[in-house]
Design a protein around this motif. Structure first.
Motif, PDB file in Angstrom:
ATOM      1  N   SER A 101       0.824  -1.210   0.000  1.00  0.00           N
ATOM      2  CA  SER A 101       0.000   0.000   0.000  1.00  0.00           C
ATOM      3  C   SER A 101       0.857   1.258   0.000  1.00  0.00           C
ATOM      4  O   SER A 101       0.461   2.290  -0.516  1.00  0.00           O
ATOM      5  N   LYS A 102       2.056   1.139   0.543  1.00  0.00           N
ATOM      6  CA  LYS A 102       2.969   2.279   0.497  1.00  0.00           C
ATOM      7  C   LYS A 102       3.318   2.614  -0.960  1.00  0.00           C
ATOM      8  O   LYS A 102       3.275   3.768  -1.381  1.00  0.00           O
ATOM      9  N   GLU A 104       1.654   1.692  -3.577  1.00  0.00           N
ATOM     10  CA  GLU A 104       0.430   2.087  -4.258  1.00  0.00           C
ATOM     11  C   GLU A 104       0.180   3.590  -4.098  1.00  0.00           C
ATOM     12  O   GLU A 104      -0.032   4.302  -5.075  1.00  0.00           O
ATOM     13  N   SER A 105       0.262   4.047  -2.850  1.00  0.00           N
ATOM     14  CA  SER A 105      -0.046   5.460  -2.660  1.00  0.00           C
ATOM     15  C   SER A 105       1.052   6.339  -3.236  1.00  0.00           C
ATOM     16  O   SER A 105       0.812   7.461  -3.674  1.00  0.00           O
ATOM     17  N   LYS A 106       2.253   5.812  -3.268  1.00  0.00           N
ATOM     18  CA  LYS A 106       3.347   6.563  -3.885  1.00  0.00           C
ATOM     19  C   LYS A 106       3.095   6.748  -5.382  1.00  0.00           C
ATOM     20  O   LYS A 106       3.301   7.832  -5.947  1.00  0.00           O
ATOM     21  N   ILE A 108       0.274   6.728  -6.857  1.00  0.00           N
ATOM     22  CA  ILE A 108      -0.850   7.641  -7.038  1.00  0.00           C
ATOM     23  C   ILE A 108      -0.385   9.091  -6.890  1.00  0.00           C
ATOM     24  O   ILE A 108      -0.686   9.945  -7.706  1.00  0.00           O
ATOM     25  N   LYS A 109       0.410   9.299  -5.856  1.00  0.00           N
ATOM     26  CA  LYS A 109       0.860  10.648  -5.551  1.00  0.00           C
ATOM     27  C   LYS A 109       1.868  11.167  -6.572  1.00  0.00           C
ATOM     28  O   LYS A 109       1.765  12.277  -7.062  1.00  0.00           O
ATOM     29  N   GLU A 110       2.856  10.342  -6.854  1.00  0.00           N
ATOM     30  CA  GLU A 110       3.979  10.842  -7.640  1.00  0.00           C
ATOM     31  C   GLU A 110       3.822  10.642  -9.138  1.00  0.00           C
ATOM     32  O   GLU A 110       4.460  11.319  -9.937  1.00  0.00           O
ATOM     33  N   GLU A 111       3.033   9.670  -9.538  1.00  0.00           N
ATOM     34  CA  GLU A 111       2.951   9.412 -10.967  1.00  0.00           C
ATOM     35  C   GLU A 111       1.536   9.592 -11.505  1.00  0.00           C
ATOM     36  O   GLU A 111       1.255   9.268 -12.657  1.00  0.00           O
ATOM     37  N   GLY A 112       0.676  10.041 -10.635  1.00  0.00           N
ATOM     38  CA  GLY A 112      -0.662  10.391 -11.099  1.00  0.00           C
ATOM     39  C   GLY A 112      -1.541   9.215 -11.508  1.00  0.00           C
ATOM     40  O   GLY A 112      -2.564   9.402 -12.149  1.00  0.00           O
ATOM     41  N   LYS A 114      -4.297   6.352 -11.054  1.00  0.00           N
ATOM     42  CA  LYS A 114      -5.518   6.338 -10.242  1.00  0.00           C
ATOM     43  C   LYS A 114      -5.661   5.021  -9.508  1.00  0.00           C
ATOM     44  O   LYS A 114      -5.852   4.970  -8.307  1.00  0.00           O
TER      45      LYS A 114
END
Length: 944
Positions: A101-102, A104-106, A108-112, A114
RNA sequence: GGGCGACUAGCUCAGUUGGUUAGAGCGUUACAUUGACAUUGUAAAGGUCAGAGGUUCAACUCCUCUGUCGCCCACCA
């Protein structure tokens, strides 16, 4: 004189360099035995092994890790110095969900992205996770090195590398073949947010307010039920009441067809002891598909299971197992139409929307009788944080109750070939003390956990983890229950399924189970998978069972218990002999350290500011196993002061040691003076204390004893005496050598640095390590006169303290030299022999020792061991004050004398207490009486 | 609801089979300080060992109960 050490110890200057030298030396690995070990290859040479609880690969070092590393490093360094084959094996944990999940959220945050998993696909996504894990791996490893941990990096393991994967597959296959792993359709804990199962232990219960609704399913249903989850009632198949409940007894066994807001239900009235007649309505709707407890009830009573909630958390009463066209209930076409309407009405609603709607409709139709506010415990997912939705799914389980044959057993009380269950194995090894848990109160907790253990759900719907080694011919077999009338009974779905350590030969015709294993499944193998199993390696033979498992008490169940399960099952032996559980590190107010509270003490900051040794000591001293410890920056700063003190003690001792005589060869020289005899005796005692305490895992006590010796006895007394007596090269050298060795496990850096300064002096060779010096031996030499030496020294010490105290009381400046005299009686020669010490330490220009002496008029005095000591204050004495002081001391002594007299007047005490105790008390009384008399005399001699 | 732990000096904690005039560190007070160390030294103040019972010649220590705080387990729906 050897080259002087710098005045202050600056840890930052030395630590990294020392660690590199250690690492390069190869002594972290057990193969590189200390040079003085005579029989390195003797198979009887004892071993000591610890496998490091692997920190998460993506984590950073926190105080909990620091405590763990410090505690284990003390044990490891001690055993290495003892000459044992010592292995401390490092590793990191892939921490499946956390890492996934780390990343995954990275993404989402850094590479846009979804939905990274969907967009990248399994293979690409896993590549990214692996890359991330690889990168952050070095961080935690380097931080462990900062702590001075003497880990054998050549053996480093990862819970998710190929070797560990092989071990996992091998155990899975073995357990499957033994019938311990099965695939079953059962109610499991489902995290809607995480879209995965979680085990019972991963639930965190949260207390929260809830509403309890009282209602009947329909007007013609005879019993009111109470529930906090009306929406699940769409899947009810029974109502349970207490068997003795008079209100409901007559209904037990009957079956009702009801129309619950349009949803047709068949409700059987069952009796269950677990129903509390006094809670709610005394009757509860049984929903086998959406409650673990109802599932068990249904299993006992052979009820149907009707699933009405989908894995996305929506009402879905269209699942195949829900509609039973064969059932005559549905032959009635109006019911069938009603059912269709109900589906239309409820399906697709979220659980909470459905609840609102149902409550609303119940209210409107007059079925709702009561709403009550209660507080309720709900299970939330530890990993994902959402409230867990119990629902039925086909998953993999480990059966903890099933008996199997254990072919080879090294477990006391279980013979080769015995029939046992996993629960029995786990129980036996702790009960028979083959595994010792420290502190032992955790035994109770452990047994309680085992007794209540249910089958362990091991499959997870995440990607970053050990893939289940099962292949299906086409797609996974359908989860449609068999038509045997039972919708509850666990069944193993057979069909075209292949279970193997390796994929089937024609793998292209098969599809692997998409699920991965619970991370604790692989962690459970840790003590032996790290040593090379399933290969029969030398490491495995040499270092298993491991000696100690040291970890936090918070993962006793998650990990410790599972290691015991896996190891006893797989190898027929224990994973470790001792479990040492440390507490949690909290802030100075006892709160958990957390980002949101902003109360985190970062070990790396502390290392930077105060040094590693100070940080380690702060975690080792003042904490006991199983208890949480409170940590503050001030505490660490305090130990920084001590580190510096040790450095300066060494600095001073080296200045006193004559250059040619400096040696790291540790032979005890002959003690010449009373002080010498005293310090050697004390050093021997402390060596014994430290050794015993470490052996018994009382690290705090060991450190505390050493600290007290080092500062209060060696520095404050012996070194001060050394300044006076002089000429102590040999004995100082011996004490320093021993002291550094004793301290080394606790504070490896400063001791190693001092040692290498000595080595350079002695041999011009820096590459000899204190780390592999021989641990000081406790000699069982005959301690003739040891007790007397100690008493004599304490006498001298007390005289000095007494004089200093009088000086301070009378406000005499330290520099002023005074005259003192003593009525020494039989002790005269002892005091004469040591009068230089007394003069020096008490700042006297004259210390007159006589058998008998009169008190000078301008003197004040005190009584020590029956002697009267007078300090001549040459007219500056305040006699009123002196009178008061003496009177107070007399009063105190008198009180004590009375207490002692009372004790000795008691016939029961004299007759029943051991003679030695009585003798001791008599002696104390005599001394106190004597003291009282002499003080009295002194008081009477004051004429003001 | 069950279980476990803690309660000892202002603060953080030791106190190992019952026998100490109950200890340490930090803090406090007073004094000192170019000689290993101010990251220091010397001296001192400070405790009804949470409370109440009990066992014992003897209880901080063992037993029972009570209180306060903390934790773990348990799906009274």
């Amino acid at each position: 004189m050897p080259a002087e050490l710098p005045k202050a110890y600056e840890p930052q200057k030395y630590e990294d360099e020392i660690y590199q030298r250690w690492e390069k030396s190869g002594f972290f690995a057990p193969e590189a035995h200390p040079p003085w070990v005579d029989n390195p290859d003797d198979p009887k040479r004892p071993y000591f092994s610890i496998v490091l609880p692997p920190p998460n690969v993506t984590g950073t070092l926190h105080m909990g890790h620091a405590a763990m590393l410090a505690i284990e490093d003390v044990m490891i360094r001690y055993h290495r110095m003892k000459g044992d084959k010592t292995l401390w094996l490092p590793g990191t944990d892939h921490a499946a969900v956390a890492t996934e999940s780390k990343v995954e959220s990275k993404l989402i945050k850094e590479e846009g992205l979804k939905k990274p998993k969907e967009e990248l696909g399994r293979e690409k996504f896993l590549e990214r996770v692996n890359k991330f894990a690889q990168e952050s791996h070095d961080t935690i490893v380097n931080q462990a090195k900062k702590m001075g941990a003497s880990l054998d990096w050549s053996r480093e393991a990862y819970t998710f590398d190929d070797k560990r994967n092989l071990a996992v597959r091998t155990v899975f296959k073995k357990m499957y073949d033994d019938g311990l792993i099965y695939r079953g359709y059962r109610v499991i804990n489902w995290s809607v947010k995480g879209q995965s199962t979680c085990s019972d232990d991963e639930l965190v219960y949260v207390e929260r307010p809830a509403k309890l609704y009282y209602f009947k399913y329909s007007k013609d249903f005879p019993i009111t039920i109470a529930t906090t989850r009306p929406e699940t009632k769409l899947g009810d198949t029974a109502v349970a009441v207490h068997p003795d409940d008079k209100r409901y007894k007559k209904f037990i066994g009957k079956e009702y067809k009801v129309n619950f807001l349009g949803q047709p239900l068949i409700i059987k009235i069952i009796a269950d002891e677990g129903v509390n007649p006094d809670f709610g309505a005394g009757a509860l709707g049984v929903t086998p598909a959406h409650s673990a407890i109802d599932y068990e009830m249904a299993d006992k009573n052979d009820l149907r299971m009707v699933r009405v909630i989908s894995q996305t958390g929506h009402i879905d009463i269209n699942e195949p197992e829900n509609i039973h066209r064969e059932n005559d209930f549905y032959v009635d076409s109006t019911t069938w139409e009603a059912a269709a309407a109900a589906k239309k009405k409820f399906n697709g609603l979220t659980v909470s929307d459905a609840r609102k709607l149902i409550v609303e409709e119940l209210r409107n139709s007059g079925l709702l009788e009561k709403e009550e506010d209660i507080s309720q415990n709900v299970g939330t997912s530890d990993r994902f944080g959402d409230i867990v939705e119990p629902l039925p799914k086909t998953q993999w389980f480990v059966d903890v109750n099933k008996k199997f044959v254990l072919p080879h057993s090294e477990i006391t009380g279980i013979a080769d070939g015995a029939e046992v269950s996993l629960k029995q194995l786990m129980h036996t090894v702790v009960e028979n003390n083959q595994i010792e848990i420290i502190p032992d109160r955790f035994n109770k907790t452990y047994f309680h956990w085992i007794d209540n253990l249910r089958d362990w759900c091991i499959s997870r719907q995440i990607w970053y983890g050990h893939r289940i080694p099962v292949w299906y011919r086409h797609t996974p077999p359908s989860t449609t229950p068999l038509k045997d009338g039972s919708f509850i009974k666990t069944r193993i779905v057979s069909g075209d399924m292949y279970v193997g350590v390796n994929p089937p030969d024609d793998v292209e015709n098969w599809q692997q189970d998409p699920d991965t294993l619970d991370t604790w499944f692989s962690s459970g193998l840790w003590t032996f998978s790290t040593l090379g199993w399933p290969e029969e390696t030398i490491d495995l033979k040499t270092f298993h069972p491991t000696s100690v498992l040291e970890t936090g008490y918070d993962i006793l169940f998650f990990w410790v218990a599972r290691m015991i399960l896996m190891t006893t099952y797989t190898l027929g032996t224990i994973p470790f002999k001792t479990v040492y559980l440390h507490g949690l590190v909290r802030d100075e107010q006892g709160r958990k350290m957390s980002k949101s509270l902003g109360n985190i003490i970062d070990p790396l900051d502390m290392i930077k500011d105060y040094g590693t040794d100070a940080t380690r000591l702060s975690l080792l001293i003042g904490s006991t196993p199983g208890n949480d410890m409170k940590l503050s920056v001030e505490k660490i700063a305090g130990f920084r002061n001590f580190t510096n003190k040790l450095w300066n003690i060494a600095r001073f001792m080296l200045m006193q040691i004559n250059n040619e005589q400096l040696t790291t060869n540790n032979r005890e020289p002959e003690a010449k003076t009373l002080a010498d005899k005293w310090i050697s005796g004390r050093l021997m005692e402390v060596t014994k204390q430290v050794t015993d305490n470490i052996k018994q895992f009382r690290l705090s006590a060991a450190g505390e004893a050493l600290r007290a010796f080092t500062w209060d006895e060696l520095a404050d007394w012996y070194l001060e005496i050394a300044k006076i007596e002089g000429n102590k090269s040999e004995i100082l050298n011996y004490v320093l050598n021993t002291l550094l060795k004793l301290w080394h496990p606790f504070m490896p850096f400063v001791t190693e640095q001092i040692w290498s300064e000595m080595k350079v002096q002695e041999t011009k060779n820096k590459e000899k390590f204190l780390m592999v010096e021989k641990w000081p031996q406790v000699e069982s030499r005959a301690e003739v006169g040891a007790e007397e030496t100690k008493n004599n020294f304490v006498l001298i010490k007390n005289i000095v303290i007494g004089i200093r105290s009088l000086r301070a009381d009378n406000k005499i400046e330290t520099a002023k030299k005074l005259r003192a005299m003593v009525n020494a009686g039989a002790k005269a020669s002892l005091l004469r022999e040591n009068d230089e010490i007394i003069k020096g330490l008490a700042r006297l220009e004259e210390f007159k020792v006589e058998e008998k002496i009169e008190k000078p008029k301008t003197a004040v005095g005190f009584v020590e061991a029956g002697m009267e000591i007078y300090l001549d204050l040459a007219g500056v004495v305040d006699f009123d004050k002196e009178k008061k002081r003496l009177a107070e001391e007399i009063a105190q002594t008198k009180k004590y004398v009375q207490a002692q007299e009372g004790k000795l007047a008691n016939k029961d005490f004299v007759s029943r207490a051991p003679a030695a105790i009585v003798e001791g008390e008599k002696k104390k009384l005599e001394e106190a009486k004597n003291k009282q008399a002499k003080l009295q005399e002194q008081l009477s001699l004051i004429h003001s």
